[in-house]
Design a protein around this motif. Structure first.
Motif, PDB file in Angstrom:
ATOM      1  N   SER A   1      -7.892   6.591  -5.518  1.00 31.19           N
ATOM      2  CA  SER A   1      -8.594   5.333  -5.749  1.00 31.19           C
ATOM      3  C   SER A   1      -8.286   4.755  -7.120  1.00 31.19           C
ATOM      4  CB  SER A   1     -10.104   5.531  -5.592  1.00 31.19           C
ATOM      5  OG  SER A   1     -10.444   5.731  -4.242  1.00 31.19           O
ATOM      6  N   ALA A   2      -7.949   5.629  -8.077  1.00 33.86           N
ATOM      7  CA  ALA A   2      -7.603   5.158  -9.422  1.00 33.86           C
ATOM      8  C   ALA A   2      -6.111   4.912  -9.576  1.00 33.86           C
ATOM      9  CB  ALA A   2      -8.076   6.182 -10.459  1.00 33.86           C
ATOM     10  N   ASP A   3      -5.340   5.183  -8.554  1.00 31.48           N
ATOM     11  CA  ASP A   3      -3.893   5.008  -8.620  1.00 31.48           C
ATOM     12  C   ASP A   3      -3.542   3.538  -8.387  1.00 31.48           C
ATOM     13  OD1 ASP A   3      -1.059   5.029  -8.149  1.00 31.48           O
ATOM     14  OD2 ASP A   3      -1.223   7.176  -7.730  1.00 31.48           O
TER      15      ASP A   3
ATOM     16  N   ASN B   1      -9.590  13.708  -0.150  1.00 31.03           N
ATOM     17  CA  ASN B   1     -10.897  14.268  -0.489  1.00 31.03           C
ATOM     18  C   ASN B   1     -11.659  13.276  -1.353  1.00 31.03           C
ATOM     19  OD1 ASN B   1     -11.022  16.738   0.829  1.00 31.03           O
ATOM     20  ND2 ASN B   1      -9.942  17.827  -0.794  1.00 31.03           N
ATOM     21  N   VAL B   2     -12.967  13.417  -1.395  1.00 29.25           N
ATOM     22  CA  VAL B   2     -13.772  12.592  -2.288  1.00 29.25           C
ATOM     23  C   VAL B   2     -13.571  13.078  -3.716  1.00 29.25           C
ATOM     24  CG1 VAL B   2     -15.470  12.064  -0.509  1.00 29.25           C
ATOM     25  CG2 VAL B   2     -15.782  14.080  -1.951  1.00 29.25           C
TER      26      VAL B   2
ATOM     27  N   VAL C   1     -13.151   3.169   0.315  1.00 27.58           N
ATOM     28  CA  VAL C   1     -13.827   4.456   0.135  1.00 27.58           C
ATOM     29  C   VAL C   1     -13.324   5.081  -1.155  1.00 27.58           C
ATOM     30  CG1 VAL C   1     -14.321   6.696   1.168  1.00 27.58           C
ATOM     31  CG2 VAL C   1     -13.908   4.723   2.635  1.00 27.58           C
ATOM     32  N   GLU C   2     -14.234   5.523  -2.012  1.00 29.70           N
ATOM     33  CA  GLU C   2     -13.846   6.175  -3.259  1.00 29.70           C
ATOM     34  C   GLU C   2     -13.253   7.545  -2.933  1.00 29.70           C
ATOM     35  OE1 GLU C   2     -13.370   6.238  -7.399  1.00 29.70           O
ATOM     36  OE2 GLU C   2     -14.037   4.619  -6.072  1.00 29.70           O
ATOM     37  N   LEU C   3     -11.972   7.711  -3.256  1.00 30.26           N
ATOM     38  CA  LEU C   3     -11.257   8.932  -2.902  1.00 30.26           C
ATOM     39  C   LEU C   3     -10.620   9.552  -4.133  1.00 30.26           C
ATOM     40  CD1 LEU C   3      -9.450   7.737   0.367  1.00 30.26           C
ATOM     41  CD2 LEU C   3     -11.520   9.131   0.204  1.00 30.26           C
ATOM     42  N   GLY C   4     -10.476  10.871  -4.093  1.00 34.61           N
ATOM     43  CA  GLY C   4      -9.848  11.612  -5.181  1.00 34.61           C
ATOM     44  C   GLY C   4      -8.464  12.087  -4.791  1.00 34.61           C
ATOM     45  N   ALA C   5      -8.299  13.412  -4.731  1.00 33.16           N
ATOM     46  CA  ALA C   5      -6.998  13.983  -4.384  1.00 33.16           C
ATOM     47  C   ALA C   5      -6.612  13.588  -2.962  1.00 33.16           C
ATOM     48  CB  ALA C   5      -7.040  15.499  -4.515  1.00 33.16           C
ATOM     49  N   ALA C   6      -5.331  13.246  -2.771  1.00 34.06           N
ATOM     50  CA  ALA C   6      -4.860  12.806  -1.450  1.00 34.06           C
ATOM     51  C   ALA C   6      -3.364  12.977  -1.364  1.00 34.06           C
ATOM     52  CB  ALA C   6      -5.233  11.343  -1.197  1.00 34.06           C
TER      53      ALA C   6
ATOM     54  N   ALA D   1       0.835  -1.200   0.000  1.00 38.25           N
ATOM     55  CA  ALA D   1       0.000   0.000   0.000  1.00 38.25           C
ATOM     56  C   ALA D   1       0.875   1.256   0.000  1.00 38.25           C
ATOM     57  CB  ALA D   1      -0.932   0.004   1.218  1.00 38.25           C
ATOM     58  N   LEU D   2       0.279   2.372  -0.435  1.00 38.49           N
ATOM     59  CA  LEU D   2       1.014   3.631  -0.486  1.00 38.49           C
ATOM     60  C   LEU D   2       1.493   4.055   0.898  1.00 38.49           C
ATOM     61  CD1 LEU D   2      -0.870   5.878  -3.075  1.00 38.49           C
ATOM     62  CD2 LEU D   2       1.489   5.100  -3.168  1.00 38.49           C
ATOM     63  N   ALA D   3       0.636   3.864   1.895  1.00 35.05           N
ATOM     64  CA  ALA D   3       1.019   4.254   3.256  1.00 35.05           C
ATOM     65  C   ALA D   3       2.244   3.481   3.717  1.00 35.05           C
ATOM     66  CB  ALA D   3      -0.151   4.034   4.213  1.00 35.05           C
TER      67      ALA D   3
END
Length: 580
Positions: A300-302, A337-338, A313-318, A282-284
């Motif tokens: 989420s698309a990465d 963010n979503v 959870v569907e997530l956007g910018a992070a 995972a990224l974390a």
């Protein structure tokens, strides 16, 4: 004699009219010039009003919106937009005026910086076109886009850096934009740069003030002896509020396989990701290993975000920030963010990074303080154990011997002999209990300072106290430190952590019993709680599937059953192998 200077009456009338006509023409020209001066004056007043309006607020979003609205009004354009530039010359934010929500929805994603917009990004100079479509750099319009012809664009600079570009199209009068429009827009862009800079400075100052206040509150809470679980929950909530994020999670390491577990979460569907075990891919986990910040436009698309909270959870910018220094990372913060929300600014990332470092320092100080308090407790336990051994047991043993010596003297009195024998037996049982207590006290101390499986089991159950709200009961039997291999011990600890996390999240229990047993042939883990039991409507849980897979990979079994009178029993059994 006729006067030769006498003129024909018609000529005199004509010569009398010419000065009048010239005067009328001069008056018309004068009125036209006055009208132009008035128009220029009114436009200057309008420009000054626009400058005042743009600079009258210190909220960045409000300032940006007012800039576009003022530009549209000043040059009488039908459509206007401000494209805020991001990294590598891309548009990261696009504010429009003149289009309704339906038109924006038809167009879809805002421009990324191609065509004429990209030309202004690459060459940040004022640009005026009579027809957009006739320019060689034009890339056309997407489906659903309104028709646009005339164009006027200007860069907005903040401290000699291009912050973004103003785009204006379709002059309402039908004419083209002229040089006066250029001058007005250039002036407004300069004033807009100053207003944006002031708003950003104010926003940074306010954010730093909130950061300092939050840091003080966090340090005060930790040093006052508050429970770390409650402090970390408050910490994630504070980060979410300061960053304006939808979801913030804090993951800490668990086990020796590079996995992390979400220790605290705040925001959208936080209860679903709390306690989630993050794999080493995972990224974390990558941030925890490298100690470097990672940002994503759509996490989420990465493909790098496999197995993280973004898969639930569907997530956007992070962005992901290490908690602590690069040499000593305590955990990883995910701020997200979503989809559809604005990306995070560099100022927000820097603020959260600084706040995270401050929090890590406060956690270190609090941990050292708790260690000191624990040492005092351990010293007390050691003293109590010595006193029990040297004083209490010796006296009880001496008393029992004295009573036994009197048995021979009262052998002729059976009832007295029987009563004395019962007292001796009770004293023997009491001595056994005290010796067991002494062993437990000293074993507890050794477990804290040891590195074997017993010590790790004690640490794991103590760590679960924070999330459960009470201390689980732990019983260990057998040769845990010698008979269990390193791989089995690692799997056992991972299963225990997942089972305790499930009990904390789903069971709503008031008591949990943990039993670890090692025999000649197998090692068995049993975790029983008195909660509400397994929900029959829940048919799939990734955590339970992981526990079953861990058992089957080692040739063992995993069972989930009901506890009596209420609750759930988790049993994980694997055959012993040679220690590594």
């Amino acid at each position: 004699m006729v006067d030769e200077r006498a003129q024909d009456p018609r000529q005199a009338e004509t010569s009398g009219r010419s000065p009048q006509l010239r005067l009328d023409a001069l008056l018309d020209d004068l009125q036209a010039q006055v009208a132009q001066v008035r128009a220029a004056r009114d436009r200057v007043h309008t420009l000054l009003d626009a400058v005042l309006v743009v600079g009258s607020d210190l909220d960045v979003e409000v300032v940006l919106r007012r800039i576009v609205e003022s530009a549209v009004a000043l040059v009488d354009a039908q459509y206007g937009a401000l494209g805020v530039l991001g990294e590598e010359g891309t548009i990261k934010q696009f504010l429009t005026v003149g289009m309704d929500d339906e038109a924006v929805a038809r167009i879809g994603h805002y421009p990324r910086g191609e065509g004429i917009l990209g030309l202004l990004i690459r060459n940040p100079e004022l640009l005026r076109l009579a027809n957009l479509a006739e320019h060689p750099a034009s890339a056309g319009f997407p489906p659903g886009h309104p028709p646009m012809t005339s164009f006027l664009g200007a860069p907005v600079r903040v401290r000699d850096q291009v912050f973004g570009n103003l785009y204006l199209t379709n002059k309402r009068s039908g004419a083209e934009f002229d040089t006066d429009d250029e001058v007005v827009l250039r002036t407004l862009a300069a004033a807009a740069g100053v207003a944006i800079d002031n708003a950003r400075l104010y926003d940074d100052a306010r954010r730093k003030q909130r950061w300092l206040a939050a840091s003080n509150d966090l340090t005060r809470s930790l040093l006052s002896g508050a429970e770390p679980a409650a402090v970390l929950a408050s910490f994630t909530a504070t980060v979410r509020e300061m960053a304006g994020a939808d979801l913030v999670t804090l993951a800490v390491p668990v086990g020796d396989r590079g996995e992390l577990v979400v220790e605290a979460a705040s925001g959208t569907r936080a209860e679903e990701v709390h306690g989630l075990v993050l794999p080493a891919t995972a990224l974390a986990a990558k941030v925890f290993t490298s100690g470097e910040t990672i940002t994503c436009d759509a996490v989420s698309a990465d493909p790098r975000a496999e197995g993280g909270s973004a898969s639930i959870v569907e997530l956007g910018a992070a962005f992901f920030v290490p908690l602590g220094t690069r040499e000593h990372v305590r955990g990883v913060l995910q701020v997200a963010n979503v989809p559809g929300s604005l990306p995070f600014t560099d100022a927000v990332v820097d603020m959260v990074t600084g706040f995270g470092n401050q929090a890590a320092l406060a956690l270190d100080v609090a941990e050292h303080r708790r260690d000191t308090e624990r040492m005092l407790v351990l010293n007390d336990r050691d003293r109590i154990a010595r006193d029990l051994h040297d004083l209490v047991i010796q006296r009880l043993f001496a008393g029992a011997l004295s009573l036994q010596s009197t048995l021979g003297r009262v052998s002729d009195r059976p009832q007295v002999s029987e009563r004395i024998q019962r007292v001796v037996d009770d004293l023997d049982d009491t001595i056994k209990i005290i010796r067991s207590t002494i062993y437990a006290l000293r074993e507890h101390e050794q477990a804290r300072h040891g590195s074997g499986l017993r010590a790790q089991l004690v640490t794991a159950t103590e760590r679960a106290t924070e999330s459960l709200g009470f201390a689980p009961a732990l019983r260990m039997t057998g040769l845990l430190d010698t008979a269990v291999s390193a791989e089995q011990a690692e799997q056992l600890l991972a299963v225990l952590g997942e089972a305790l996390s499930n009990a904390a999240r789903h069971a709503n229990a008031t008591g949990v019993d943990v039993g670890v047993e090692v025999t000649d042939t197998f090692v068995k883990l049993r975790v029983a709680d008195n909660g509400r039991g397994t929900d029959p409507q829940v048919t799939r849980r990734s955590g339970l599937a992981n526990l079953r897979r861990r058992a089957e990979d080692m040739g063992g079994t995993f069972t989930l059953s009901s506890n009596q009178p209420s609750g759930t029993v988790v049993e994980w059994v694997v055959p012993l192998s040679s220690p590594a």
